[in-house]
Write an enzyme that holds these catalytic residues in place. Structure first.
Site, PDB file in Angstrom:
ATOM      1  N   HIS A   6      -1.746  -2.833  -6.424  1.00 42.41           N
ATOM      2  CA  HIS A   6      -2.329  -2.454  -5.142  1.00 42.41           C
ATOM      3  C   HIS A   6      -3.832  -2.654  -5.196  1.00 42.41           C
ATOM      4  O   HIS A   6      -4.575  -1.840  -5.751  1.00 42.41           O
ATOM      5  CB  HIS A   6      -1.979  -0.999  -4.817  1.00 42.41           C
ATOM      6  CG  HIS A   6      -2.548  -0.534  -3.510  1.00 42.41           C
ATOM      7  ND1 HIS A   6      -2.895   0.778  -3.276  1.00 42.41           N
ATOM      8  CD2 HIS A   6      -2.850  -1.209  -2.375  1.00 42.41           C
ATOM      9  CE1 HIS A   6      -3.375   0.887  -2.053  1.00 42.41           C
ATOM     10  NE2 HIS A   6      -3.366  -0.308  -1.491  1.00 42.41           N
ATOM     11  N   GLU A  40      -4.648  -0.153  -8.369  1.00 39.26           N
ATOM     12  CA  GLU A  40      -3.544   0.724  -8.741  1.00 39.26           C
ATOM     13  C   GLU A  40      -2.423  -0.131  -9.320  1.00 39.26           C
ATOM     14  O   GLU A  40      -1.909  -1.026  -8.642  1.00 39.26           O
ATOM     15  CB  GLU A  40      -3.025   1.500  -7.527  1.00 39.26           C
ATOM     16  CG  GLU A  40      -3.867   2.686  -7.135  1.00 39.26           C
ATOM     17  CD  GLU A  40      -3.256   3.486  -6.005  1.00 39.26           C
ATOM     18  OE1 GLU A  40      -3.063   4.701  -6.170  1.00 39.26           O
ATOM     19  OE2 GLU A  40      -2.973   2.899  -4.939  1.00 39.26           O
ATOM     20  N   SER A  92       0.809  -1.209   0.000  1.00 42.03           N
ATOM     21  CA  SER A  92       0.000   0.000   0.000  1.00 42.03           C
ATOM     22  C   SER A  92       0.849   1.269   0.000  1.00 42.03           C
ATOM     23  O   SER A  92       0.376   2.327  -0.403  1.00 42.03           O
ATOM     24  CB  SER A  92      -0.917   0.034   1.236  1.00 42.03           C
ATOM     25  OG  SER A  92      -1.731  -1.112   1.290  1.00 42.03           O
ATOM     26  N   ASN A 103      -3.405   6.495  -1.462  1.00 39.69           N
ATOM     27  CA  ASN A 103      -3.035   6.605  -0.054  1.00 39.69           C
ATOM     28  C   ASN A 103      -2.184   7.837   0.229  1.00 39.69           C
ATOM     29  O   ASN A 103      -2.206   8.367   1.337  1.00 39.69           O
ATOM     30  CB  ASN A 103      -2.307   5.335   0.400  1.00 39.69           C
ATOM     31  CG  ASN A 103      -3.273   4.200   0.674  1.00 39.69           C
ATOM     32  OD1 ASN A 103      -4.463   4.411   0.854  1.00 39.69           O
ATOM     33  ND2 ASN A 103      -2.768   2.982   0.693  1.00 39.69           N
TER      34      ASN A 103
END
Length: 696
Positions: A427, A439, A406, A477
């Site tokens: 991800h 992702e 992540s 993130n």
């Protein structure tokens, strides 16, 4: 030039066949062809009935998206549907594939409807911020009743032929070629002496509690106005004459055409499709992909394995112990049982997936023949390097080695192998068999065909795949960390976490940031803060009140206590009184005098932080285009779809006003609120984020 609507006669039946590949969209040429065909059939004394059908994959899949945003051209669809319905000769719609939006409205303008067993119908205009505008809200309730029409229109869902028959939307289901079943049905109707049966002449639907229905639909849509507006249009079908109801539908349709929500939803619609179309991958063939490996059988690993199995890939999952193997198998089986209950797979498919397609083992050697491996182990660089060392040794040449990290540096992971060109970040978002976002994190050495393979896997799994560069947190993130920090700052300055959560859910987010933190686990943020502490800038404000709760072993939903208190058997949580005490103690330590925040100010600060960091992500090339940021936040972070994403929201709000607010906030905290250079440049040049999207 060939016409998209062909005319032929079969005895007393005239057939208007639409051939406008790939899905028979209702272009101007199709509308004109249908109108001309109706004229021709009605002028022929030997024609007693007319069949409208489609060639190829569908009856009519809806509007022609190439005409979106352009001035409408005659014949307009509402007038065409009315013109079909007014025919003195019996008209049958013979439907196959999908009949959506204007396609279903054309069918509702016909007098009778026959469909193949696999056909699906629907009025999905609400997903574009609109309502049906060619009589769909007026004719459908006359067939189904008001309650069923409201449900169909406000959800925009696809309705399968058997249910459509039960609801009265179609009159008959027949197997066979759509043109042939249409002709046969028309002949049958003529033999029985049937004539035209316009839906508009049918009795209006009985009234329901319109205000309560409106309120319920508005609440369910989290502020999206098009479904609630559809309720008022159906209400008009119940209370007004058909002609007056059509006028009311048109007025409501045109009101929605001018809304910001429509702009956001149109942006989402087009860019959901555009986000995976990367110029760098044109002509690049992905590697073969029939089997994958998954390292780790926890919630994430089991979800990835489930998604792959549902995509008909063979899966080999590796765990450390036999006990962990069985636990992983149980998780995957449970996930697949959910798919079985929802009708996604049959019992036979479930049996094959769990007994033949899935292998769960402890030996890495079982991965020797897989085409791609996804590592989904603990978020620790040393642990991940150990895993990749083992994969390097056992995986065949050309196998794609993917990490599900992540936050961690994919370049560093790739450099720990002898084949960095085979390494990529994939991800996933938890639960991986449910969440739509993927992702695809491209490291410096990642080979182009490995990138293409990542996107090919995403497509197989039904994901919205977004290309991301390498940085701490990638696109989603990284931006999350910043807007979550903005929320934390507001808590220290006087807003409660619960006011912030409510203000943002009222804005349209699926959940507020503090409820999300509880769901994800407070220990994740705690670990991140500790990881970043050595490199933290001295001017950075980092609230630590929540760390006190973590130190006591309280991590949110999984422990029953976080920002909220969670009780077994109860949905959601109640505010945790400890939070106010912890915040007040930190305010005293820092010498902060708390102040009040309005909900509007909360939303503005939260959004400005999101946009500012999104601009940095684009400027640095972590996201190639603003639309990549938008799709990431839409599909992975609960951003309200009707705003189109944070960058589209900023365009709608006005980049100059966003920048002005950021500069005003910077007077309080110059470190956090540094305006992104790209944002300043766009404002100076009078350009928008959409301009960057169009530039590619």
């Amino acid at each position: 030039m060939t016409t998209p609507v062909t005319y032929s006669t079969h005895g007393a039946i005239a057939v208007l066949r639409i051939d406008n590949p790939p899905v028979n969209a209702l272009s101007q040429a199709v509308r004109q062809g249908l109108s001309d065909g109706m004229d021709r059939a009605e002028a022929d004394a030997d024609v007693a009935a007319i069949v409208i059908c489609g060639g190829g994959r569908a009856f009519i899949a809806g509007a022609d998206i190439s005409e979106f945003g352009k001035p409408p051209m005659q014949p307009h669809l509402p007038e065409l549907c009315t013109r079909i319905e007014a025919s003195p000769k019996l008209v049958v719609a013979a439907m196959h594939g999908v009949s959506l939006g204007g396609g279903l409205e054309v069918a509702l303008g016909c007098h009778y409807r026959v469909a193949q067993p696999s056909a699906r119908v629907g009025l999905p205009e609400v997903h574009l911020g609109l309502i049906p505008g060619a009589g769909g809200t007026q004719r459908l309730p006359r067939l189904t009743g008001a309650e069923k029409a409201v449900e169909a229109i406000t959800t925009g869902r696809h309705i399968k032929a058997p249910e459509a028959l039960e609801l009265g939307i179609i009159d008959r289901i027949e197997d066979g070629d759509s043109q042939e079943i249409g002709i046969a049905y028309a002949q049958d109707l003529l033999s029985k002496g049937a004539g035209p049966r316009p839906v508009s002449a049918m009795p209006p639907a009985e009234a329901i509690d319109w205000d309560a229905t409106y309120d319920a639909v508005l609440k369910k849509g989290r502020g999206q106005i098009s479904p609630a507006t559809a309720v008022r249009a159906v209400q008009a079908a119940s209370e007004l004459s058909f002609d007056d109801g059509m006028t009311r539908e048109r007025d409501l349709f045109m009101e929605l055409m001018g809304t910001d929500q429509r702009k956001g939803l149109i942006h989402a619609f087009f860019n959901e499709r555009a986000v995976s179309n990367l110029p760098e991958l044109k002509g690049v063939e992905p590697r073969a992909l029939q089997s994958i490996g998954v390292i780790g059988g926890g919630t994430m690993g089991a979800g990835i394995a489930t998604a792959a199995l549902l995509a008909r890939l063979n899966v080999t999952l590796i765990e450390m112990t036999e006990e962990a193997v069985e636990a992983a198998r149980d998780r995957i089986t449970g996930n697949l049982q959910g798919a079985l209950k929802r009708g996604k797979i049959t019992q036979a498919q479930f049996d094959a997936l769990t007994t033949q397609a899935l292998t769960v083992a402890t030996n890495y050697d079982t991965l020797s023949d897989v085409d791609l491996v996804v590592e989904a182990v603990f978020e620790d660089m040393d642990v991940k390097k150990q895993v990749f060392g083992k994969l390097d040794a056992v995986c065949k040449p050309g196998c794609v080695l993917a990490t599900n990290t992540s936050y961690l540096d994919v370049n560093e992971i790739a450099a720990s192998t002898k084949r960095p060109d085979d390494v990529i970040g994939l991800h996933f978002f938890s639960p991986a068999h449910v969440m739509k976002l993927l992702e695809v994190v491209v490291a410096d050495a990642t080979a182009p065909d490995v990138v293409a393979t990542g996107f090919a896997l995403g497509k197989m799994l039904g994901k919205i795949s977004v290309r991301a560069g390498v940085c701490d947190g990638f696109i989603g993130n990284r931006i999350l960390a910043v807007y979550r920090t903005a929320a934390d700052h507001m808590v220290l300055d006087g807003a409660s976490p619960y006011q912030i959560d409510k203000a943002l859910t009222d804005f349209g987010f699926a959940m507020g940031p503090f409820a999300v933190a509880d769901l994800a686990g407070l220990d994740i943020g705690w670990a991140t803060r500790k990881r970043k502490a050595p490199d933290r800038h001295p001017e950075e404000r980092v609230p630590t009140y929540i760390d006190r709760l973590c130190e006591q072993g309280h991590f949110g939903q999984k422990t029953g206590e976080g920002y909220y208190i969670y009780e077994a058997g109860k949905r959601g949580g109640t505010p945790n009184p400890k939070i106010a005490e912890l915040v007040a103690a930190e305010q005293r330590d820092l010498g902060i005098t708390p102040r009040d925040f309005t909900d509007a100010e909360i939303v503005r600060r939260y959004m400005c932080a999101m946009v500012n960091e999104g601009a940095r992500v684009v400027e640095e090339g972590i996201a190639k285009r603003p639309l990549d940021v938008d799709m990431t936040l839409l599909f992975g972070y609960g951003f309200p779809r009707y705003w189109g994403g944070p960058m589209k929201w900023a365009d709608i709000a006005g980049l100059d006003s966003v920048l002005a607010d950021i500069e005003r906030f910077a007077k309080e905290d110059a470190w956090f609120w540094q305006p992104a250079p790209l944002l300043k440049q766009l404002v100076a040049e009078g350009r928008s984020f959409d301009d960057l999207n169009r530039a590619g």
